[in-house]
Design an enzyme around this catalytic site. Structure first.
Site, PDB file in Angstrom:
ATOM      1  N   CYS A  50       0.779  -1.201  -0.011  1.00  0.00           N
ATOM      2  CA  CYS A  50      -0.103  -0.005   0.075  1.00  0.00           C
ATOM      3  C   CYS A  50       0.754   1.392  -0.093  1.00  0.00           C
ATOM      4  O   CYS A  50       2.048   1.175  -0.008  1.00  0.00           O
ATOM      5  CB  CYS A  50      -0.977  -0.070   1.150  1.00  0.00           C
ATOM      6  SG  CYS A  50      -1.989  -1.264   1.388  1.00  0.00           S
ATOM      7  N   GLY A  82      -1.453   1.495  -4.484  1.00  0.00           N
ATOM      8  CA  GLY A  82      -2.597   1.057  -4.488  1.00  0.00           C
ATOM      9  C   GLY A  82      -3.710   1.608  -4.783  1.00  0.00           C
ATOM     10  O   GLY A  82      -4.050   3.005  -4.909  1.00  0.00           O
ATOM     11  N   ASN A 130       1.233  -0.186   5.828  1.00  0.00           N
ATOM     12  CA  ASN A 130       1.606  -0.887   4.328  1.00  0.00           C
ATOM     13  C   ASN A 130       2.285  -2.079   4.903  1.00  0.00           C
ATOM     14  O   ASN A 130       3.425  -2.177   5.710  1.00  0.00           O
ATOM     15  CB  ASN A 130       2.430   0.271   3.862  1.00  0.00           C
ATOM     16  CG  ASN A 130       3.233  -0.693   2.546  1.00  0.00           C
ATOM     17  OD1 ASN A 130       2.526  -1.416   1.983  1.00  0.00           O
ATOM     18  ND2 ASN A 130       4.495  -0.010   2.273  1.00  0.00           N
ATOM     19  N   GLY A 131       1.952  -3.107   4.559  1.00  0.00           N
ATOM     20  CA  GLY A 131       2.557  -4.455   4.793  1.00  0.00           C
ATOM     21  C   GLY A 131       1.614  -5.575   4.750  1.00  0.00           C
ATOM     22  O   GLY A 131       0.280  -5.582   4.547  1.00  0.00           O
ATOM     23  N   TYR A 158       9.400  -3.416  -9.206  1.00  0.00           N
ATOM     24  CA  TYR A 158       8.193  -3.062  -9.872  1.00  0.00           C
ATOM     25  C   TYR A 158       7.519  -1.982  -8.936  1.00  0.00           C
ATOM     26  O   TYR A 158       6.721  -0.963  -9.689  1.00  0.00           O
ATOM     27  CB  TYR A 158       7.450  -4.214  -9.922  1.00  0.00           C
ATOM     28  CG  TYR A 158       5.923  -4.268 -10.400  1.00  0.00           C
ATOM     29  CD1 TYR A 158       5.425  -4.123 -11.678  1.00  0.00           C
ATOM     30  CD2 TYR A 158       5.042  -4.292  -9.578  1.00  0.00           C
ATOM     31  CE1 TYR A 158       4.276  -3.992 -12.143  1.00  0.00           C
ATOM     32  CE2 TYR A 158       3.440  -3.789  -9.974  1.00  0.00           C
ATOM     33  CZ  TYR A 158       3.237  -3.921 -11.395  1.00  0.00           C
ATOM     34  OH  TYR A 158       1.851  -3.517 -11.789  1.00  0.00           O
TER      35      TYR A 158
END
Length: 467
Positions: A2, A31, A100-101, A260
C-alpha cells in the site's frame, strides 16, 4: 503493498490538506482499491482513486495541522468499507492508523488479551490485519492511567510500540495519529516495506516513497530504520521528534520494490530505484548474451513493455548493443494489472491496457523485456499482440527472477499454482507462452549488485523467488 503518508505541521497551515492530496496522488501506483485521509476529529474513506473523490476533501477544517493518508492494495481482509484505511477507533482515546505491509500471524493476534477485551466492547471492527493492530494498540494504550498531557505518556506510547514489535510477525510500516498527542511511525524489524521522512520549514512528512517528498519540496532526512519508532508529540508542545530503536534488527527490504512497485524517481534505503533498474538491466543483458552464446546478430530490436521495463531495457541495450523500439503503447487509464486479485478482471484489463505498433514487429526477430512474469496473463496477451503483427521470432526476457512461490509480506500471490514458473522448466514455460525462448534475470547477481550500492543492507526479502 500500500502507500502511506503523514504530514505533521507545527503551525496551522491551510495548505497542508492540499499537500496530502498531492502526496497521495504521487503514490497512487501503490494501491488503487481505495484511499482514506484523517485528522484528529474526522476521516474520509472511499473506494477507488484519490482523484475521483477530490470534492470530499472539503470536509476537513483547513486549520488542521496533522493528517495521515493511505492508498490501499488489498492483500487480506474482506472487500469491506471497514477495512479501508485509516482505521479509526475510539474508546476514551481516539486513534487512527495506516499500515503498509502484511501481518502473517493474525489468528494468534486475535487471541491476545488486548484484542479480546477490545472486541468484547461491541466495537464494529473490520477483518484486516490493520484493524487487528489498531484494536490491540488502542487497548494497550488504554491500560495505562497517565493523562495524555503527562510526559510519562510518551513512555506509555513507546511501550505500546515495543509490544507491537514483540507480537507482530510480518512486514509493516505504520503511522498512528493519537488525538491530543501527535503522530508516531514505526517500521518492522527488517525494514521490508519502505518508509522515509523529511522536513520543510516547520513541517515533517513521512511517506512510503521519497518521490512524494521531492514532489512537495520537502528535504529528505533519511529512511526510517528497521525497528525504529519516531514520535512527533506536537499536541503536547514537543516539536522535536523523539526516537526509539527496538534493537535486534537487520535491513532486508523487499526486492520487488526495486523491480516493480516503487516509482523510478524514488530512493529506497539509499538506493535509487532508477539506478537499480538500470543495473538490473545490465545484468539481464549479460544473462541474455550467455544464454544466446553471444550470438545476437539476428536480433532486430529490443521492445520494452511499458512503463517499468523501459529502464531495464536501457541497461540491456548497454550490454547487447541493439536498438530499443517502443512497439507497445500503453493506455495510462487502466489500473496496474499485477495488483488485481481477480483473474477475470486481470484478463479484461490486460486486453485494454496495451496496443501495438505493427511495423516494429512485422518479420522481425524481437527481444521483449518485461519487469516480471507472474501469472503469465499479461505475457500471453503481449505475445499474441506481437504474433498478430507477423513477428518472426520472440525471445521473452524478465528483468525479475522467476516468481516461484507465494508471498506473505504484502504482495497478492495467494497460491503457487497460479504462478506460471512454478514447477516448470524454462522450456516448458516457453512452450506454454508460444515463444522461442524465455530468459529470467539472475537473483544472486541482482542482490549482490544492490548490496554493493548500500552495504547496510544485509539481504533482501526474496521469498517469492525461492521454492
Amino acid at each position: 503493498m500500500c502507500g502511506i503518508l503523514a504530514i505533521v505541521n507545527q503551525e496551522y497551515d491551510n495548505t497542508t490538506i492540499l499537500d496530502v492530496y498531492d502526496g497521495l496522488t504521487s503514490i497512487q501506483h501503490r494501491g488503487q482499491d481505495g484511499f482514506g485521509i484523517c485528522c484528529d476529529d474526522r476521516a474520509i474513506r472511499r473506494n477507488g482513486l484519490v482523484s475521483m473523490n477530490i470534492q470530499d476533501f472539503n470536509i476537513f477544517d483547513k486549520s488542521k495541522n496533522s493528517f495521515i493518508g493511505h492508498v490501499r492494495y488489498r492483500t487480506n481482509g474482506e472487500i469491506d468499507d471497514r477495512n479501508i484505511q485509516p482505521i479509526v477507533y475510539e474508546d476514551k482515546i481516539r486513534i487512527s492508523l495506516i499500515h503498509n505491509g502484511n501481518i502473517i500471524n493474525t489468528e494468534q493476534l486475535q487471541t491476545t488479551r488486548e484484542y479480546q477485551e477490545f472486541i468484547s466492547g461491541n466495537h464494529n471492527i473490520g477483518s484486516s490485519d490493520s484493524c487487528i493492530i489498531t484494536a490491540i494498540f488502542l487497548r494497550k494504550l488504554q491500560s495505562y492511567e497517565n493523562h495524555i498531557s503527562n510526559e510519562k505518556y510518551i513512555s506509555n506510547v513507546i511501550e505500546c510500540c515495543k509490544y507491537l514489535y514483540e507480537i507482530l510477525i510480518g512486514s509493516y510500516a505504520i503511522c498512528i495519529n493519537i488525538e491530543n498527542f501527535g503522530t508516531i511511525v514505526l517500521r518492522d524489524k527488517y525494514g521490508i516495506r519502505p518508509l522515509i521522512y523529511g522536513i520543510k520549514d516547520n513541517s515533517y512528512i513521512i511517506s512510503s516513497e521519497s518521490s512524494v517528498l521531492q514532489h512537495l519540496n520537502y528535504k529528505i532526512i533519511r529512511d526510517v530504520k528497521p525497528g525504529e519508532v519516531i514520535l512527533f508529540p506536537t499536541k503536547i508542545n514537543i516539536y522535536e521528534p523523539i526516537f526509539y530503536e527496538y534493537g535486534n534488527t537487520e535491513l532486508k527490504p523487499c526486492l520487488f520494490e526495486y523491480i516493480y512497485f516503487a516509482r523510478a524517481d524514488s530512493i529506497i534505503d539509499k538506493i535509487s530505484v532508477y539506478d537499480a533498474r538500470y543495473k538490473m538491466g545490465q545484468i539481464l543483458g549479460k544473462t541474455i548474451l550467455k544464454q544466446l552464446n553471444n550470438d545476437v546478430d539476428k536480433i532486430d530490436y529490443i521492445v520494452p513493455v511499458p512503463d517499468t521495463s523501459s529502464i531495464f531495457s536501457l541497461g540491456v541495450h548497454n550490454i547487447i548493443k541493439k536498438d530499443i523500439h517502443y512497439g507497445f503503447i500503453k493506455n495510462n487509464y487502466i489500473k496496474r494489472t499485477f495488483i488485481m486479485e481477480n483473474h477475470n478482471i486481470i484478463k479484461q484489463n490486460v486486453k485494454k491496457k496495451l496496443h501495438v505498433v505493427e511495423e516494429i514487429f512485422k518479420n522481425k526477430n524481437i527481444i521483449i523485456i518485461d519487469d516480471s512474469i507472474v501469472r503469465g496473463n499479461t505475457s500471453k496477451h503481449i505475445i499474441n499482440l506481437a504474433k498478430k503483427c507477423n513477428v518472426n521470432s520472440i525471445i521473452f526476457c524478465s528483468a525479475s527472477p522467476a516468481v516461484l512461490n507465494t508471498n506473505n509480506y504484502g504482495i497478492y500471490i495467494a497460491t503457487c499454482e497460479e504462478l506460471i514458473a512454478h514447477n516448470k522448466t524454462n522450456e516448458e514455460i516457453a512452450e506454454i507462452l508460444g515463444i522461442d525462448k524465455i530468459i529470467y534475470n539472475d537473483l544472486q547477481e541482482i542482490t549482490q549488485c544492490l548490496k554493493k550500492i548500500n552495504p547496510d543492507i544485509k539481504g533482501f526479502e526474496t521469498s517469492m523467488f525461492e521454492e
